[in-house]
Design a protein around this motif. Structure first.
Motif, PDB file in Angstrom:
ATOM      1  N   PHE A  94       0.737  -1.150  -0.111  1.00 55.17           N
ATOM      2  CA  PHE A  94       0.002  -0.040  -0.032  1.00 55.17           C
ATOM      3  C   PHE A  94       0.850   1.426   0.084  1.00 55.17           C
ATOM      4  CE2 PHE A  94      -2.329  -3.221   1.874  1.00 55.17           C
ATOM      5  CZ  PHE A  94      -3.692  -3.297   1.340  1.00 55.17           C
ATOM      6  N   HIS A  95       0.468   2.422  -0.607  1.00 57.85           N
ATOM      7  CA  HIS A  95       0.857   3.648  -0.631  1.00 57.85           C
ATOM      8  C   HIS A  95      -0.058   4.669  -0.081  1.00 57.85           C
ATOM      9  CE1 HIS A  95       3.516   6.892  -2.229  1.00 57.85           C
ATOM     10  NE2 HIS A  95       2.475   7.627  -2.049  1.00 57.85           N
ATOM     11  N   ILE A  96       0.386   4.889   1.240  1.00 55.08           N
ATOM     12  CA  ILE A  96      -0.382   5.378   1.945  1.00 55.08           C
ATOM     13  C   ILE A  96       0.140   7.232   2.401  1.00 55.08           C
ATOM     14  CG2 ILE A  96      -1.724   5.674   4.417  1.00 55.08           C
ATOM     15  CD1 ILE A  96      -1.299   2.629   4.145  1.00 55.08           C
ATOM     16  N   GLU A  97      -0.621   8.006   2.191  1.00 55.59           N
ATOM     17  CA  GLU A  97      -0.325   9.495   2.552  1.00 55.59           C
ATOM     18  C   GLU A  97      -1.359  10.189   3.139  1.00 55.59           C
ATOM     19  OE1 GLU A  97       1.732  11.935  -0.566  1.00 55.59           O
ATOM     20  OE2 GLU A  97       1.855  10.267  -1.959  1.00 55.59           O
ATOM     21  N   GLY A  98      -1.093  11.133   3.936  1.00 54.33           N
ATOM     22  CA  GLY A  98      -2.298  11.885   4.705  1.00 54.33           C
ATOM     23  C   GLY A  98      -2.736  11.222   5.940  1.00 54.33           C
ATOM     24  N   VAL A  99      -2.279  10.321   6.382  1.00 57.88           N
ATOM     25  CA  VAL A  99      -2.749   9.801   7.537  1.00 57.88           C
ATOM     26  C   VAL A  99      -1.898  10.147   8.716  1.00 57.88           C
ATOM     27  CG1 VAL A  99      -3.279   7.636   8.806  1.00 57.88           C
ATOM     28  CG2 VAL A  99      -3.727   7.669   6.530  1.00 57.88           C
ATOM     29  N   PRO A 100      -2.650  10.805   9.802  1.00 57.76           N
ATOM     30  CA  PRO A 100      -1.678  11.319  10.915  1.00 57.76           C
ATOM     31  C   PRO A 100      -0.824  10.072  11.554  1.00 57.76           C
ATOM     32  CG  PRO A 100      -3.835  12.326  10.904  1.00 57.76           C
ATOM     33  CD  PRO A 100      -3.798  11.179   9.883  1.00 57.76           C
ATOM     34  N   GLU A 101       0.325  10.364  11.893  1.00 51.08           N
ATOM     35  CA  GLU A 101       1.165   9.407  12.602  1.00 51.08           C
ATOM     36  C   GLU A 101       0.444   8.772  13.502  1.00 51.08           C
ATOM     37  OE1 GLU A 101       4.191   7.251  12.232  1.00 51.08           O
ATOM     38  OE2 GLU A 101       4.152   8.881  11.111  1.00 51.08           O
ATOM     39  N   ASP A 102      -0.541   9.173  14.507  1.00 52.29           N
ATOM     40  CA  ASP A 102      -1.029   8.612  15.607  1.00 52.29           C
ATOM     41  C   ASP A 102      -2.228   7.784  15.065  1.00 52.29           C
ATOM     42  OD1 ASP A 102      -2.494  10.803  14.767  1.00 52.29           O
ATOM     43  OD2 ASP A 102      -3.453  10.950  16.994  1.00 52.29           O
ATOM     44  N   GLN A 103      -2.650   7.926  14.001  1.00 44.66           N
ATOM     45  CA  GLN A 103      -3.579   6.957  13.321  1.00 44.66           C
ATOM     46  C   GLN A 103      -3.178   5.894  12.291  1.00 44.66           C
ATOM     47  OE1 GLN A 103      -6.833   9.451  11.736  1.00 44.66           O
ATOM     48  NE2 GLN A 103      -6.703  10.810  13.749  1.00 44.66           N
ATOM     49  N   HIS A 105      -1.028   3.137  12.668  1.00 45.14           N
ATOM     50  CA  HIS A 105      -1.002   1.754  13.016  1.00 45.14           C
ATOM     51  C   HIS A 105      -2.424   1.185  12.905  1.00 45.14           C
ATOM     52  CE1 HIS A 105      -0.588  -1.487  16.000  1.00 45.14           C
ATOM     53  NE2 HIS A 105       0.382  -1.695  15.343  1.00 45.14           N
ATOM     54  N   PRO A 106      -3.560   1.961  13.610  1.00 43.67           N
ATOM     55  CA  PRO A 106      -4.905   1.211  13.362  1.00 43.67           C
ATOM     56  C   PRO A 106      -5.406   1.418  11.789  1.00 43.67           C
ATOM     57  CG  PRO A 106      -4.987   3.116  14.747  1.00 43.67           C
ATOM     58  CD  PRO A 106      -3.348   3.145  14.313  1.00 43.67           C
ATOM     59  N   LEU A 108      -3.525   0.717   9.154  1.00 41.98           N
ATOM     60  CA  LEU A 108      -2.652  -0.254   8.525  1.00 41.98           C
ATOM     61  C   LEU A 108      -3.329  -1.807   8.971  1.00 41.98           C
ATOM     62  CD1 LEU A 108       1.147   0.908   8.787  1.00 41.98           C
ATOM     63  CD2 LEU A 108      -0.075   0.803   6.741  1.00 41.98           C
ATOM     64  N   LEU A 109      -3.688  -1.790  10.282  1.00 39.90           N
ATOM     65  CA  LEU A 109      -4.135  -2.943  10.858  1.00 39.90           C
ATOM     66  C   LEU A 109      -5.761  -3.124  10.667  1.00 39.90           C
ATOM     67  CD1 LEU A 109      -1.816  -3.554  13.602  1.00 39.90           C
ATOM     68  CD2 LEU A 109      -1.879  -4.662  11.496  1.00 39.90           C
ATOM     69  N   ILE A 110      -6.415  -2.077  10.209  1.00 41.66           N
ATOM     70  CA  ILE A 110      -7.962  -2.302   9.945  1.00 41.66           C
ATOM     71  C   ILE A 110      -8.217  -1.761   8.623  1.00 41.66           C
ATOM     72  CG2 ILE A 110     -10.082  -1.255  10.642  1.00 41.66           C
ATOM     73  CD1 ILE A 110      -8.817  -0.682  13.411  1.00 41.66           C
ATOM     74  N   GLU A 111      -7.887  -1.022   8.135  1.00 42.06           N
ATOM     75  CA  GLU A 111      -8.349  -0.317   6.697  1.00 42.06           C
ATOM     76  C   GLU A 111      -7.728  -1.319   5.666  1.00 42.06           C
ATOM     77  OE1 GLU A 111     -11.100   1.177   6.085  1.00 42.06           O
ATOM     78  OE2 GLU A 111     -11.220   1.760   8.143  1.00 42.06           O
ATOM     79  N   CYS A 112      -6.368  -1.561   5.720  1.00 42.82           N
ATOM     80  CA  CYS A 112      -5.607  -2.371   4.465  1.00 42.82           C
ATOM     81  C   CYS A 112      -6.251  -3.801   4.677  1.00 42.82           C
ATOM     82  CB  CYS A 112      -4.026  -2.143   4.747  1.00 42.82           C
ATOM     83  SG  CYS A 112      -3.638  -0.358   4.641  1.00 42.82           S
ATOM     84  N   PRO A 113      -6.423  -4.414   5.703  1.00 43.71           N
ATOM     85  CA  PRO A 113      -7.019  -5.847   5.683  1.00 43.71           C
ATOM     86  C   PRO A 113      -8.112  -5.671   5.138  1.00 43.71           C
ATOM     87  CG  PRO A 113      -5.719  -5.485   7.677  1.00 43.71           C
ATOM     88  CD  PRO A 113      -5.966  -4.196   7.035  1.00 43.71           C
ATOM     89  N   ARG A 114      -9.109  -4.955   5.334  1.00 43.22           N
ATOM     90  CA  ARG A 114     -10.499  -4.805   4.629  1.00 43.22           C
ATOM     91  C   ARG A 114     -10.435  -4.745   3.156  1.00 43.22           C
ATOM     92  NH1 ARG A 114     -13.424  -0.221   8.259  1.00 43.22           N
ATOM     93  NH2 ARG A 114     -13.967  -1.226  10.182  1.00 43.22           N
ATOM     94  N   GLN A 115      -9.333  -4.053   2.679  1.00 45.93           N
ATOM     95  CA  GLN A 115      -9.252  -4.167   1.080  1.00 45.93           C
ATOM     96  C   GLN A 115      -8.691  -5.516   0.906  1.00 45.93           C
ATOM     97  OE1 GLN A 115      -9.892  -1.513  -0.742  1.00 45.93           O
ATOM     98  NE2 GLN A 115     -10.664  -0.714   1.144  1.00 45.93           N
ATOM     99  N   LEU A 116      -7.974  -6.329   1.545  1.00 50.30           N
ATOM    100  CA  LEU A 116      -7.313  -7.450   1.292  1.00 50.30           C
ATOM    101  C   LEU A 116      -8.387  -8.526   1.275  1.00 50.30           C
ATOM    102  CD1 LEU A 116      -3.787  -6.986   2.760  1.00 50.30           C
ATOM    103  CD2 LEU A 116      -4.413  -6.936   0.245  1.00 50.30           C
TER     104      LEU A 116
END
Length: 164
Positions: A94-103, A105-106, A108-116
């Motif tokens: 995944f290429h991800i931009e614009g997500v605040p650093e504190d958000q 981790h969640p 990557l472990l919630i939205e990305c798996p939903r896509q996969l």
């Protein structure tokens, strides 16, 4: 100087952007225990599914590899005899931009798996069907609950280490 909608949008927080660069089967194992043993009779399965997630930062800027590790065990309801075992590691880059650093981790472990997940579900369905079983269509996974469960496990492990 006048405020235009474009100027207001430029001053706002950066837009979140996610792009799937690749998705693929990293590892796949299917063991047809029923056929190996030559068993017959009632093969109504009782299925257990375990899902784990792993994230790796890639060298390229804003790129992450997310790996969904799925293990499926099927046993007969009567007698608990093993029928089949599937292990699948399905990954996405995944290429991800614009997500605040504190958000991040969640995310990557919630939205990305939903896509996969739909693609991993299809692989498991196909491999069980090709292994002479009815296609196993996994139920949807609540990745928010899975994330919370993993956080609780990590916190419990950290507490155990602190007490030791």
């Amino acid at each position: 100087m006048t405020d235009t909608p474009e100027a207001g949008a430029q001053n706002a927080a950066p837009q979140m952007k996610m792009q799937i660069l690749a998705q693929y089967v990293r590892d796949l194992s299917f063991e047809n225990i029923l056929a190996q043993k030559g068993a017959s009779g009632d093969t109504t399965p009782e299925v257990s599914v375990n899902v784990g997630l792993d994230v790796k930062k890639r060298q390229a800027e804003h790129q992450y590899e997310v790996i969904m590790k799925t293990k499926v065990n099927a046993k007969t309801k009567e007698g608990g005899q093993p029928l089949f075992h599937v292990e699948l590691e399905y990954a996405g880059v995944f290429h991800i931009e614009g997500v605040p650093e504190d958000q991040m981790h969640p995310f990557l472990l919630i939205e990305c798996p939903r896509q996969l997940f739909p693609f991993a579900r299809r692989v498991i369905s196909d491999v069980t069907r090709d292994g002479s079983f009815p296609p196993l269509n996994l139920e949807n996974i609540d990745f928010v609950a899975l994330y919370r469960q993993q956080l609780a496990q990590m916190q419990a492990q950290a507490a155990q280490k602190a007490d030791a």
